[in-house]
Design a protein around this motif. Structure first.
Motif, mmCIF file in Angstrom:
data_model
loop_
_atom_site.group_PDB
_atom_site.id
_atom_site.type_symbol
_atom_site.label_atom_id
_atom_site.label_comp_id
_atom_site.label_asym_id
_atom_site.label_seq_id
_atom_site.Cartn_x
_atom_site.Cartn_y
_atom_site.Cartn_z
ATOM 1 N N PRO A 213 28.568 8.998 39.097
ATOM 2 C CA PRO A 213 29.916 9.442 38.723
ATOM 3 C C PRO A 213 30.942 9.116 39.797
ATOM 4 C CG PRO A 213 28.635 11.289 39.545
ATOM 5 C CD PRO A 213 27.695 10.114 39.493
ATOM 6 N N GLY A 214 32.220 9.102 39.391
ATOM 7 C CA GLY A 214 33.285 8.843 40.344
ATOM 8 C C GLY A 214 34.596 8.541 39.660
ATOM 9 N N THR A 215 35.476 7.839 40.371
ATOM 10 C CA THR A 215 36.805 7.522 39.863
ATOM 11 C C THR A 215 36.968 6.017 39.690
ATOM 12 O OG1 THR A 215 37.626 7.567 42.150
ATOM 13 C CG2 THR A 215 37.887 9.559 40.861
ATOM 14 N N ALA A 304 35.490 4.281 43.316
ATOM 15 C CA ALA A 304 34.871 5.261 44.221
ATOM 16 C C ALA A 304 33.836 6.080 43.455
ATOM 17 C CB ALA A 304 35.930 6.171 44.832
ATOM 18 N N ARG A 305 32.563 5.882 43.781
ATOM 19 C CA ARG A 305 31.480 6.564 43.074
ATOM 20 C C ARG A 305 30.366 6.933 44.048
ATOM 21 N NH1 ARG A 305 32.295 6.251 37.739
ATOM 22 N NH2 ARG A 305 33.856 4.742 37.042
ATOM 23 N N GLN A 306 29.653 7.994 43.697
ATOM 24 C CA GLN A 306 28.536 8.446 44.515
ATOM 25 C C GLN A 306 27.392 8.852 43.596
ATOM 26 O OE1 GLN A 306 29.218 12.030 46.866
ATOM 27 N NE2 GLN A 306 27.928 11.240 48.513
ATOM 28 N N ALA A 307 26.188 8.399 43.920
ATOM 29 C CA ALA A 307 25.024 8.738 43.107
ATOM 30 C C ALA A 307 24.848 10.253 43.057
ATOM 31 C CB ALA A 307 23.774 8.081 43.674
ATOM 32 N N ALA A 308 24.452 10.746 41.895
ATOM 33 C CA ALA A 308 24.270 12.183 41.717
ATOM 34 C C ALA A 308 23.189 12.731 42.630
ATOM 35 C CB ALA A 308 23.936 12.492 40.256
ATOM 36 N N THR A 309 22.229 11.899 42.988
ATOM 37 C CA THR A 309 21.224 12.226 43.985
ATOM 38 C C THR A 309 20.818 10.939 44.678
ATOM 39 O OG1 THR A 309 19.016 13.179 44.369
ATOM 40 C CG2 THR A 309 19.351 12.015 42.291
ATOM 41 N N TYR A 310 20.401 11.028 45.942
ATOM 42 C CA TYR A 310 19.960 9.847 46.666
ATOM 43 C C TYR A 310 18.452 9.648 46.558
ATOM 44 C CZ TYR A 310 24.486 9.683 49.194
ATOM 45 O OH TYR A 310 25.814 9.593 49.535
ATOM 46 N N TRP A 311 17.771 10.559 45.873
ATOM 47 C CA TRP A 311 16.310 10.527 45.850
ATOM 48 C C TRP A 311 15.813 11.098 44.532
ATOM 49 C CZ3 TRP A 311 12.952 14.724 48.584
ATOM 50 C CH2 TRP A 311 11.608 14.462 48.368
ATOM 51 N N SER A 312 14.962 10.347 43.853
ATOM 52 C CA SER A 312 14.327 10.807 42.615
ATOM 53 C C SER A 312 12.905 10.290 42.588
ATOM 54 C CB SER A 312 15.101 10.297 41.388
ATOM 55 O OG SER A 312 14.453 10.692 40.190
ATOM 56 N N GLY A 313 11.927 11.190 42.667
ATOM 57 C CA GLY A 313 10.528 10.782 42.647
ATOM 58 C C GLY A 313 10.182 9.926 43.843
ATOM 59 N N ARG A 314 9.755 8.708 43.576
ATOM 60 C CA ARG A 314 9.368 7.783 44.641
ATOM 61 C C ARG A 314 10.429 6.709 44.885
ATOM 62 N NH1 ARG A 314 4.246 7.824 47.592
ATOM 63 N NH2 ARG A 314 3.238 9.715 46.855
ATOM 64 N N VAL A 315 11.618 6.915 44.338
ATOM 65 C CA VAL A 315 12.701 5.933 44.460
ATOM 66 C C VAL A 315 13.873 6.576 45.202
ATOM 67 C CG1 VAL A 315 14.246 4.375 43.230
ATOM 68 C CG2 VAL A 315 11.979 4.882 42.290
ATOM 69 N N TRP A 373 32.931 12.699 51.902
ATOM 70 C CA TRP A 373 34.127 12.657 52.740
ATOM 71 C C TRP A 373 34.703 11.243 52.795
ATOM 72 C CZ3 TRP A 373 35.041 9.729 57.122
ATOM 73 C CH2 TRP A 373 36.266 9.975 57.743
ATOM 74 N N VAL A 374 33.846 10.244 52.944
ATOM 75 C CA VAL A 374 34.323 8.861 53.013
ATOM 76 C C VAL A 374 35.018 8.482 51.712
ATOM 77 C CG1 VAL A 374 33.596 6.446 53.114
ATOM 78 C CG2 VAL A 374 32.684 8.086 54.761
ATOM 79 N N LEU A 375 34.465 8.878 50.574
ATOM 80 C CA LEU A 375 35.118 8.580 49.298
ATOM 81 C C LEU A 375 36.519 9.169 49.259
ATOM 82 C CD1 LEU A 375 32.295 7.565 48.375
ATOM 83 C CD2 LEU A 375 32.740 8.668 46.174
ATOM 84 N N ASP A 376 36.670 10.413 49.707
ATOM 85 C CA ASP A 376 37.992 11.035 49.698
ATOM 86 C C ASP A 376 38.920 10.392 50.730
ATOM 87 O OD1 ASP A 376 37.547 12.742 47.616
ATOM 88 O OD2 ASP A 376 37.077 14.483 48.863
#
Length: 527
Positions: A213-215, A304-315, A373-376
């Protein structure tokens, strides 16, 4: 086995490794190196047959320079800066957002940068500010462009015997719970963990189903090096008009253009000389003529977007695969290197089997707030960069604030990264911050003793009490003793973050040190 018919070489991709890193840019290379230093088997897959030669980031911030320093790469980075300054010559020294000299010294620490094209005056900055003064040892390694940084890191990775397989694309992946099956153009790879460091349009992120998600973008930018028939028609530095903004310099022929016309129609299309000239004429209001395009130009936006999580399972994701934004103030490359340094030792600990419970969770918890913070920070600059009357009024107010000693110092500290802090347990002011320049009695610095990775413990107790306690973590923690001074003890994580510090030598300090060792370095290696 996969034959890359472009290079006419045979690519042997390892079929079973601890970690596979996708992407051989600076972030992927740093991550691979950190994993290897932890003893993990690692390989890098890169879809490009050759290194990316397009012009991107032109410099690095303090945490990135210090990351190179911690791995013994500071002399090589300083050499790059000296060569850069020699190439750009007087043009760079006259530019208003570049360091004024080569070699170590106080003058080099005056690397300021800009906020939304408003160049920060080095003479206004309070260089005696404690946060700036504590991080000057790596000042001679800030002017390291991304292309040169990638070459430096490629040499580092080669010395660690890490295979980098070029011309190999990821086409599918399946998280099996105990590993990842990765479909590639070189065949199927089984890996314990998969990390996507493959850029803003990450294949790994898409195949693994991460939300992003993002702008949406409002600006389109171009970065190119060109031959100009009459360069005197352009202003040296940043200039604005109702149609946008442009930057000429700090080296001959380097131009940046910014237009508030929304997203690029086709960001992946090659940037042509005609496109650069048309855009530059439009935003500069001149009839400037470009005669040649040197190298590969870059097109970008303020998406400007950021992943909802940086970690899912083994990825996992790192760098632009986890977050994208405009290049204003040069934050993107540095944010990605920080991700790699933070993740490398933690994932390495998991692979090695000594990670304390929840260690990998701290990767997302620690890096996500900084990414947000960097996105903002970059979104705010979009509001100032547009060519409309409201943005012009805002730009005048921001420029007025940045023309004060307090405003210029604040902005330089933010851009340089010296204010970055992670919320960690502990009351000492160093805890959660990147370790400052801690000089020892023999003339070395604490970080000089940790080039091979691992934790570093500074012990300034009269009887070496802290070092004796940490001996139970032999192989993970390297202790360095020094004359008594404050701080009397500092525990530095492999990513340079201070995990514990104290100014005393009492039992409470030793108890807190032991708790920090268990929290970050796991159970002792010596019963």
């Amino acid at each position: 086995m996969f034959v890359d018919r472009t290079l006419f070489v045979t690519v042997n991709v390892n079929q079973d490794v601890d970690v596979t890193v996708v992407g051989a840019g600076p972030v992927g290379l740093v991550l691979a190196a950190e994993l290897a230093l932890c003893g993990a088997t690692v390989q890098v897959l890169e879809r490009r047959a050759e290194p990316d030669e397009s012009m991107k980031a032109g410099a690095i911030n303090v945490p990135t320079a210090e990351a190179l320093d911690r791995r013994g790469l500071l002399p090589a980075a300083e050499r790059v800066q000296r060569e850069m300054l020699e190439r750009v010559g007087s043009f760079a020294r006259q530019a208003d957002d570049q360091p004024p000299g080569g070699g170590r010294g106080a003058r080099e620490s005056r690397f300021t940068g800009h906020f939304a094209g408003i160049v920060l005056d080095a003479d206004l900055v309070d260089w005696s500010d404690p946060e700036l003064a504590a991080h000057t040892a790596a000042a001679g390694a800030r002017m390291v462009p991304q292309r040169e940084l990638e070459k430096l890191l490629a040499d580092h990775v080669a010395r660690l015997d890490i295979p980098v397989h070029r011309g190999v694309e990821v086409t599918a992946l399946e998280d099996t719970g105990d590993g990842v099956l990765v479909g590639t153009t070189a065949g199927t790879v089984r890996t314990g963990w998969l990390v996507g460091c493959d850029g803003g349009r990450s294949t790994v992120r898409r195949l693994a189903g991460f939300d992003f998600p993002g702008t949406d973008p409002e600006l389109t930018g171009l970065l190119a090096v060109v031959d100009i028939a009459a360069p005197h028609k352009l202003v040296n530095g940043w200039a604005w008009s109702p149609r946008g903004a442009y930057r000429y310099g700090p080296q001959p022929g380097r131009v940046v253009t910014v237009e508030a016309d929304g997203a690029p129609a086709d960001r992946s299309a090659p940037v042509t000389l005609e496109e650069v000239q048309t855009t530059l004429r439009r935003v500069s209001g001149t009839d400037v003529t470009l005669t040649a395009l040197r190298g590969t130009a870059t097109r970008w936006s303020d998406n400007a977007r950021q992943a909802a999580t940086y970690w899912s399972g083994r990825v996992l994701l790192a760098g632009d695969a986890a977050h994208v934004h405009s290049p204003f103030s040069g934050q993107g490359l540095n944010l990605g290197i920080g991700d790699a340094m933070n993740l490398g030792w933690k994932l390495g600990a998991v692979v090695a089997g000594w990670a304390p419970e929840g260690l990998l969770d701290t990767y997302d918890a620690e890096r996500r707030p900084l990414g947000a913070w960097v996105l903002d920070w970059t979104r705010a600059q979009t509001g100032v960069m547009r060519g409309d009357a409201k943005s012009a009024a805002l730009r005048r107010i921001v420029a007025d604030l940045l023309s004060t000693r307090e405003g210029a110092t604040y902005a330089v500290k933010k851009i340089s990264g010296v204010t970055q802090r992670i919320d960690l347990p502990g009351d000492h002011p160093l805890v959660g911050r990147f370790v400052p320049d801690l000089w020892l009695r023999d003339g070395s610095r604490l970080v000089d003793h940790g080039h091979g990775g691992g934790f570093l413990l500074l012990d300034r107790t009269p009887d070496g009490a802290f070092a004796r306690l940490a001996a139970a973590w032999d192989g993970r923690v390297s202790s360095v003793t020094d004359d008594h001074a404050t701080p009397t003890g500092v525990l530095v994580r492999p990513d340079g973050v201070v995990a514990w510090a104290c100014d005393t030598t009492d039992i409470a300090a030793a108890t807190d040190l032991e708790a920090a060792l268990y929290r970050w370095a796991g159970a002792p290696t010596v019963p």
